[in-house]
Design a protein around this motif. Sequence first.
Motif, PDB file in Angstrom:
ATOM      1  N   THR A  31      11.022  23.273  70.432  1.00 35.80           N
ATOM      2  CA  THR A  31      11.834  23.628  69.266  1.00 35.80           C
ATOM      3  C   THR A  31      11.015  24.577  68.387  1.00 35.80           C
ATOM      4  O   THR A  31       9.804  24.443  68.283  1.00 35.80           O
ATOM      5  N   GLY A  32      11.699  25.539  67.778  1.00 36.72           N
ATOM      6  CA  GLY A  32      10.966  26.549  67.021  1.00 36.72           C
ATOM      7  C   GLY A  32      10.153  27.451  67.930  1.00 36.72           C
ATOM      8  O   GLY A  32       9.154  28.033  67.520  1.00 36.72           O
ATOM      9  N   ASP A  67      15.952  27.412  68.751  1.00 36.04           N
ATOM     10  CA  ASP A  67      15.526  27.898  67.441  1.00 36.04           C
ATOM     11  C   ASP A  67      16.771  28.335  66.684  1.00 36.04           C
ATOM     12  O   ASP A  67      17.720  28.840  67.293  1.00 36.04           O
ATOM     13  N   ASN A  68      16.766  28.153  65.362  1.00 33.27           N
ATOM     14  CA  ASN A  68      17.915  28.634  64.591  1.00 33.27           C
ATOM     15  C   ASN A  68      17.694  30.046  64.046  1.00 33.27           C
ATOM     16  O   ASN A  68      18.579  30.602  63.379  1.00 33.27           O
ATOM     17  N   ASP A 113      20.763  24.966  65.694  1.00 34.96           N
ATOM     18  CA  ASP A 113      20.161  24.229  64.581  1.00 34.96           C
ATOM     19  C   ASP A 113      20.037  22.764  64.982  1.00 34.96           C
ATOM     20  O   ASP A 113      21.012  22.156  65.443  1.00 34.96           O
ATOM     21  N   ALA A 171       9.833  23.268  65.196  1.00 37.63           N
ATOM     22  CA  ALA A 171      10.809  23.824  64.258  1.00 37.63           C
ATOM     23  C   ALA A 171      10.659  23.167  62.887  1.00 37.63           C
ATOM     24  O   ALA A 171      10.581  21.944  62.787  1.00 37.63           O
ATOM     25  N   ASN A 207      15.569  19.958  56.993  1.00 31.73           N
ATOM     26  CA  ASN A 207      15.055  20.665  58.167  1.00 31.73           C
ATOM     27  C   ASN A 207      13.834  19.983  58.776  1.00 31.73           C
ATOM     28  O   ASN A 207      13.648  20.014  59.995  1.00 31.73           O
TER      29      ASN A 207
END
Length: 321
Positions: free
Chosen positions: A6-7, A31-32, A57, A80, A98
């Motif tokens: 993530t991220g 990733d957003n 997200d 993330a 977040n």
Amino acid sequence: MNILVTGGTGFIGRWVVGRLLKDGQKVWVIDNLANSSLDNLNEYAGDENLQRVKIMDLKNRASLQELFRENAFDLCYHLAASINVQDSIDDPETTFNNDTMATFYLLEECRKQKVKMVFMSTCMVYARANDEQGIDELSPIKPASPYAGAKIAAENMVLSYFFAYGLPVVVVRPFNTYGPFQKTGGEGGVVAIFIHNKLKGEPLNIYGDGTQSRDLLYVEDCADFVVEAGYSDQLNGEIVNAGTGKDITINRLAELISDGQVPIHHIPHIHPQSEIQKLLCNFQMAERKLSWTPKVPIEEGIKQTEQWIQSALHRKEPFQS
């Protein structure tokens, strides 16, 4: 292994993805793109082991559940996060959602599928170092900003899943990381910001008196540490630091980067209440349990970072996190 990052389009995330692909792992990235760019993964676009890059997200639980239903992951690196201290002071709810709530949602999916999680925390959870031995994993914490508070809350949730459910987890706390692909604006690190200003012939602005010090870790060393923490079973249920064991004052860092080519100014601090005066890492646990030590000295790291920023300026590319 099948590995979720993530991220993974972010500054440290793209280096983690690169190390995993180099190791021959099959990698999924989500990733957003709130603070990064798909361009950060261009180098790996042709790698057959890069399975999927999905814009998503983590707070969208339905999409997250679908991702885990469709894929059987062995390991999850959770990088993330909202990372800007000042943003967390101005808007604590966004940072909490977040960094803490999204971590809980991801933990639930990992628990259902028995997927090991490596959780990326931060050295900003610590109080200042009181001696030259540096900050170790048992040093006192001090949530001096909602960002640090959200990370501590998420850390505790992650560790609770180890003790309550036996889920293998590791909490990693890298110290101040810098290097190529870091943003050069407000959400970037001090090294990238200083180098960018120098290359544009602009002054280096130091918040406060500049006597505050940081332990600066080159991004490839950081990525190796994060990846190794996931590969090893030695750290399950543990918190572990990574740094260089050497700190440098912001004044000295500015002198090193400016090299007399641009002026250095001191300006009022924008969030003095969240400043940590001294950050110095004790990484003996990582050295003992992972056989990890940092390889890139600060002078070489600055040189590599400056070359990358100069190249990006020449191409007039936007700087991404």
